[in-house]
Design a protein around this motif. Sequence first.
Motif, PDB file in Angstrom:
ATOM      1  N   LYS A 102      -9.910  -0.784  -5.019  1.00 51.25           N
ATOM      2  CA  LYS A 102      -9.295  -0.891  -6.385  1.00 51.25           C
ATOM      3  C   LYS A 102      -8.221   0.439  -6.591  1.00 51.25           C
ATOM      4  O   LYS A 102      -7.464   0.398  -7.276  1.00 51.25           O
ATOM      5  N   ASP A 103      -8.674   1.537  -5.832  1.00 44.17           N
ATOM      6  CA  ASP A 103      -7.596   2.755  -5.956  1.00 44.17           C
ATOM      7  C   ASP A 103      -6.569   2.869  -4.799  1.00 44.17           C
ATOM      8  O   ASP A 103      -5.979   3.827  -4.545  1.00 44.17           O
ATOM      9  N   GLY A 104      -6.353   1.712  -3.991  1.00 38.73           N
ATOM     10  CA  GLY A 104      -5.312   1.680  -3.120  1.00 38.73           C
ATOM     11  C   GLY A 104      -5.708   1.833  -1.568  1.00 38.73           C
ATOM     12  O   GLY A 104      -4.745   1.841  -0.794  1.00 38.73           O
ATOM     13  N   ARG A 105      -6.655   2.308  -1.298  1.00 37.03           N
ATOM     14  CA  ARG A 105      -7.063   2.490   0.025  1.00 37.03           C
ATOM     15  C   ARG A 105      -7.428   1.175   0.715  1.00 37.03           C
ATOM     16  O   ARG A 105      -7.978   0.524   0.552  1.00 37.03           O
ATOM     17  N   LYS A 106      -6.577   1.271   1.964  1.00 41.77           N
ATOM     18  CA  LYS A 106      -6.695   0.010   2.791  1.00 41.77           C
ATOM     19  C   LYS A 106      -7.475   0.406   4.146  1.00 41.77           C
ATOM     20  O   LYS A 106      -7.415   1.326   4.419  1.00 41.77           O
TER      21      LYS A 106
END
Length: 540
Positions: free
Chosen positions: A265-269
């Motif tokens: 949700k905070d953009g970490r892939k």
Amino acid sequence: MEEFRGNSVSSGVALGNIAVFAKEESEPEKKSVEDTDKELKRLNDALNLAKKELENLYNDAIDKVGEENALIFDIHKMMLEDLDYIENIEGLIKDEGVNAEYAVFATGELFSKTFADMDDEYMKARSVDVIDVSKRVIRKLTGKAEVSLESSEPVIILAEDLTPGETINLDKSKVLAFVTKKGSSNSHTAILARSMNIPALVNVDFNLEDLSKFNGKFAIADAAAGKFYVEPVDEIIENARKLEAELDSARAELNTLKGLENVTKDGRKINIFANIGSEKDVDAVIENDAGGIGLFRSEFLYLGRDQAPGEAEQFESYKEAIVRMAGKKVIIRTLDIGADKKVDYLGLVEEENPALGYRAIRICLNNEGLFKTQLRALYRASAFGNAGIMFPMITSVDEVRRIKEIAGKVREELILEGKEVGSPELGIMIETPASALISDELAKEVDFFSIGTNDLTQYTLAVDRQNEKLGGFYKPHHKAILSLIKMTCDNAHKNGIWVGICGELAGDLELTETFVDMGIDELSVSPSKVLSLRKAVRNI
């Protein structure tokens, strides 16, 4: 209503009518024979027919449950080639003048009891396999066909036990669940049930004499709760249908995740890849929308045969997987044979502690001809896509440097021969405490790490992962394991390389957030777990 309890070996819930899988196989009659040569010929013919049948089952199982699980039938074939087993049968025929059917039966009972009396639970489960292969030979001697299920509608199969052959021959569309009196989580039938995604309960406490009276009755197999209900009351039926609907909804929800990113949700892939046993498993990788193949277990090309696969055969297998993945990364592990995976043609001797013995890269470095053949195939195949080569059981920098030297020479030789070659990434598996502890040095030598948590756990905790008596001591969440993983990840990134996990812990949803927080770049799991893992990542 009657309620029974058992052990779940494959999760899920099923509601439907019972079909009793009754086997009417009796002990063969013991007869005296005068022409023992004729009887030995009958035995040899039956063994050859049984082996051929197992080869067909193996090929059929590859399509149904994948190469790794199909290996069960190669193991059965090897049992039929075991010299102790064959010589015992032949000895009964020649020395006691008995018929082949009885000699096979008596030998099967003897060897089965030997396994059943062992302390190790995994070896205990092999007692069923000995009986299975013996019955297969007896059927070839008598001309009888294997018992099969005859049903026009999907049913819950109820049996004393099921052999791997009986299980794989069942029409999956007609099977709602397996419920058996005997069995264990280590049995090959349990493994097949999990691979086929069929709910299964073993060690269910019904009486065998009641089998026939259950035939045709409505039942519920609740593998989630470990319970089996015959003619359940309305409340139990209602609860089971709710659970069934929830599971169906969960599967449908997972399918909506296909095509989406593995991003928190905070953009970490994070990359989510799949583990396979052969190029035939690529269908499942594509079907479950994996981002690549994080572990191609090349050793399955070497098992169940009389000699090592040649360069051409290996090249075609690796090339097919790489081409079909269409630019997505395919990481192929070099031969990881030894320990629990043995091949006679390499002349590997029995070892008191094979997990700590002559295996994996140790065999390859001592047999450069075998190693170079595989490397030639790998370098040639890598020209057709995005490939990586991974080396198992590393414990020192010297090993890695020697591997790189051999690999470099192989690549140069291929170029001089005018062969097309690629430039695959070269990586190593971190599966020993030694490699984790020197991962800072190792990271300077390779392009990536892949952490094999199964072996890393057993070596760190000094616990044999195949010994069920030690189940309470085998703790993959142990602080020491997680510390070694974190150390490896930090050292990889400090040296500019990526790091993945390809062992069982990669699919452990309780640790997904921990691994994301550590900065693990890739998790590689069985194809069926890809979407569940994607869901877990997207919910962090």
